[in-house]
Design an enzyme around this catalytic site. Structure first.
Site, PDB file in Angstrom:
ATOM      1  N   GLY A  78      81.584  42.812  39.997  1.00  0.00           N
ATOM      2  CA  GLY A  78      82.143  43.362  38.765  1.00  0.00           C
ATOM      3  C   GLY A  78      81.185  43.223  37.603  1.00  0.00           C
ATOM      4  N   PHE A  82      79.969  41.006  28.544  1.00  0.00           N
ATOM      5  CA  PHE A  82      78.984  39.957  28.316  1.00  0.00           C
ATOM      6  C   PHE A  82      78.210  39.545  29.574  1.00  0.00           C
ATOM      7  CE2 PHE A  82      82.383  38.972  25.128  1.00  0.00           C
ATOM      8  CZ  PHE A  82      81.684  39.470  24.039  1.00  0.00           C
ATOM      9  N   LYS A 111      82.406  34.174  37.044  1.00  0.00           N
ATOM     10  CA  LYS A 111      82.175  35.055  35.908  1.00  0.00           C
ATOM     11  C   LYS A 111      81.004  34.480  35.122  1.00  0.00           C
ATOM     12  CE  LYS A 111      84.720  37.162  32.067  1.00  0.00           C
ATOM     13  NZ  LYS A 111      86.061  37.249  31.417  1.00  0.00           N
ATOM     14  N   ASP A 208      96.620  41.464  26.828  1.00  0.00           N
ATOM     15  CA  ASP A 208      95.765  42.538  27.361  1.00  0.00           C
ATOM     16  C   ASP A 208      96.211  42.895  28.774  1.00  0.00           C
ATOM     17  OD1 ASP A 208      93.766  44.426  27.283  1.00  0.00           O
ATOM     18  OD2 ASP A 208      92.157  43.050  27.842  1.00  0.00           O
TER      19      ASP A 208
END
Length: 400
Positions: A78, A82, A111, A208
Site C-alpha cells: 500500500g 507520508f 506502516k 474517517d
C-alpha cells in the site's frame, strides 16, 4: 471525492493545542486541492544496522519489545500520503495471541512513515501519534490490531496485524455489478457498527469511516487508519473538519461544533449505501451541490434504488434515520443494532429476538435517565422530550 487539508486551527479540545488536518470544502471542481502523489523509491530497510531504533514517544507502553531488524520485508502492499505499507515477516509471534507452536514465521503489516514528508508544524506528527494512541488502547475482532511503534532517524513505523483481503472498496469494485447483495452487505455493516460502538464506549471517535479504511479478512471486516481519530468526553464538541466530503456528516463542515459519535454514524450509513447500490448517496457534479444535498439529507434515489426501497422498507427506514441532518435526531449505534434492517440476513433474529432486546434496551435507557435526573435542567429535559416526539412523528410519517 475531495480530500483537502489545511492547517488553520479551529479547535482546542482536550490537551491538544496544536492544529490538526482539516477537510477544507472547496466549492469548485471535484478533485481540486488533492495531494500530488510523490515517488517513493526508498527501500524499507535500506539502512539496516545503521539506525538507532527507539520507541516512538507516544507509544512507550508498546505491546512488543522489538526492533526494525526483527522484520524481513516481503513486499509493498500500500501507499499513503507520508509513506508506504509493507508486508513483513518475523520469527516473533504476535504478543498475547494463540498460535501454532510449530509455526516459525509470522506476518505483519508495517506502516513506514517518512519524516521528511511530515510538516514542520507538528500537525502531521500529532496525527500519527493520535493513530498510535487510539490503536494501542483497543482490542476488538473488527479493528486492526496494533503491536508496536518504532522510530529511526528517517522513519516512524507502526507494526500492525496483517489482513490479507485488501480494502472494502476494492472488494466491491471486483464484483461484476460493482455492488454486493444486501444479505452480504448487512453483515459487513453490522460488524462496522460493532467496531464503532466499541470505540465510542472507549471514548474514541474515528472520523474517517469509508470503504478505503475497512479491510476485508477471512472472518469479516476490520476497521483501520486511525489518523483522524481522537478521544473525547461527553461534554466535548469537535470543530475540526476532517475526513472525505463524500462520507462526512453535514454538521462537520458547518464550523459550529459536532459530536464525533453522530458523525461516525452518518459515515457508516454512506458505507452501507455504497455496498448495496455501488454509488455514493450525496455525490454531485460539483462540491457546492454535494454540500447542499448533505445539508438536507437529500440522498440519491434513482429508479433501481426506489424499487429496492419499496421491496425493503426496513432498510429504507434505516437510511432515512441515519441520513437525518440534525445530529440530535439521528439514530444512534445502539438503536441501529436493534433495528430490524440491521438483521436483514437473519429473519429469526429480526422476528423473535429483537423485540426482547428492544425492551431490555428501553429499561436500560430508563435507568440511565433516572440516574441523570438530578443532573439535567428542566430545559434540557424538555429538549430531550421534544426530540423524542419529533423522531416518533417522523417514523410514523415514513410508515404511512
Amino acid at each position: 471525492e475531495t480530500e483537502t487539508e489545511t492547517e488553520k486551527e479551529k479547535e482546542t479540545d482536550g490537551d491538544d493545542t496544536e492544529s490538526e488536518p482539516e477537510l477544507e470544502v472547496e466549492l469548485g471542481d471535484k478533485g481540486k486541492g488533492k495531494e500530488k502523489e510523490e515517488n517513493d523509491d526508498d527501500e524499507l530497510f535500506s539502512q539496516r544496522g545503521v539506525w538507532g531504533v527507539e520507541l516512538i514517544k507516544k507509544a512507550k507502553q508498546t505491546k512488543q519489545n522489538c526492533m526494525v531488524e526483527d522484520y524481513e520485508e516481503e513486499t509493498k502492499i500500500g501507499k499513503g500520503k507520508f509513506g508506504s505499507v509493507y508486508l513483513v515477516s518475523s520469527s516473533k509471534p504476535p504478543p498475547g495471541e494463540d498460535h501454532d507452536p510449530n509455526e516459525k514465521q509470522f506476518f505483519y503489516a508495517i506502516k513506514a512513515v517518512q519524516k521528511n514528508r511530515m510538516s514542520d508544524t507538528k500537525t502531521d506528527k500529532k496525527q500519527l501519534t493520535r493513530e498510535v494512541g487510539s490503536l494501542m488502547s483497543v482490542v476488538h475482532p473488527n479493528i486492526v490490531r496494533f503491536y508496536a511503534a518504532l522510530e529511526s532517524t528517517t522513519h516512524y513505523y507502526l507494526v500492525m496485524e496483517y489482513v490479507s483481503g485488501g480494502n472494502l472498496l476494492r472488494f466491491v469494485m471486483n464484483h461484476p455489478e460493482k455492488r454486493i447483495a444486501p444479505y452480504e452487505a448487512i453483515p459487513i455493516f453490522r460488524q462496522l457498527c460493532w467496531a464503532l460502538q466499541f470505540l465510542h464506549q472507549n471514548f474514541i471517535v474515528h472520523r474517517d469511516v469509508k470503504p478505503d479504511n475497512i479491510i476485508v479478512s477471512p472472518t469479516g471486516i476490520k476497521l483501520a487508519d486511525f489518523g483522524f481519530s481522537r478521544t473525547f468526553t461527553q461534554k466535548d464538541l469537535l470543530y475540526t473538519a476532517c475526513g472525505s466530503l463524500s462520507y462526512v456528516a453535514p454538521e462537520v463542515i458547518t464550523g459550529e461544533g459536532y459530536r464525533g459519535e453522530a458523525a461516525d454514524v452518518w459515515s457508516s450509513g454512506v458505507c452501507l449505501f455504497f455496498l448495496i447500490f455501488g454509488g455514493l448517496p450525496f455525490d454531485s457534479d460539483n462540491d457546492r451541490e454535494t454540500v447542499r444535498r448533505l445539508a438536507k439529507g437529500d440522498y440519491h434515489k434513482p429508479d433501481f434504488v426506489r424499487e429496492f426501497m419499496m421491496q425493503s422498507p426496513k432498510i429504507c427506514d434505516l437510511f432515512d434515520e441515519i441520513f437525518e441532518p440534525d445530529p440530535k435526531m439521528r439514530i444512534t449505534l445502539d438503536e441501529i443494532l436493534l433495528h430490524e434492517a440491521c438483521w436483514y440476513d437473519r429473519a429469526t433474529v429480526a422476528s423473535y429476538l429483537l423485540p426482547f432486546a428492544r425492551k431490555l434496551g428501553e429499561k436500560k435507557r430508563e435507568r440511565g435517565r433516572e440516574e441523570r435526573e438530578g443532573k439535567r435542567t428542566e430545559k434540557e429535559e424538555q429538549e430531550e422530550k421534544t426530540r423524542q416526539e419529533k423522531r416518533e412523528r417522523k417514523r410514523r410519517g415514513r410508515r404511512a
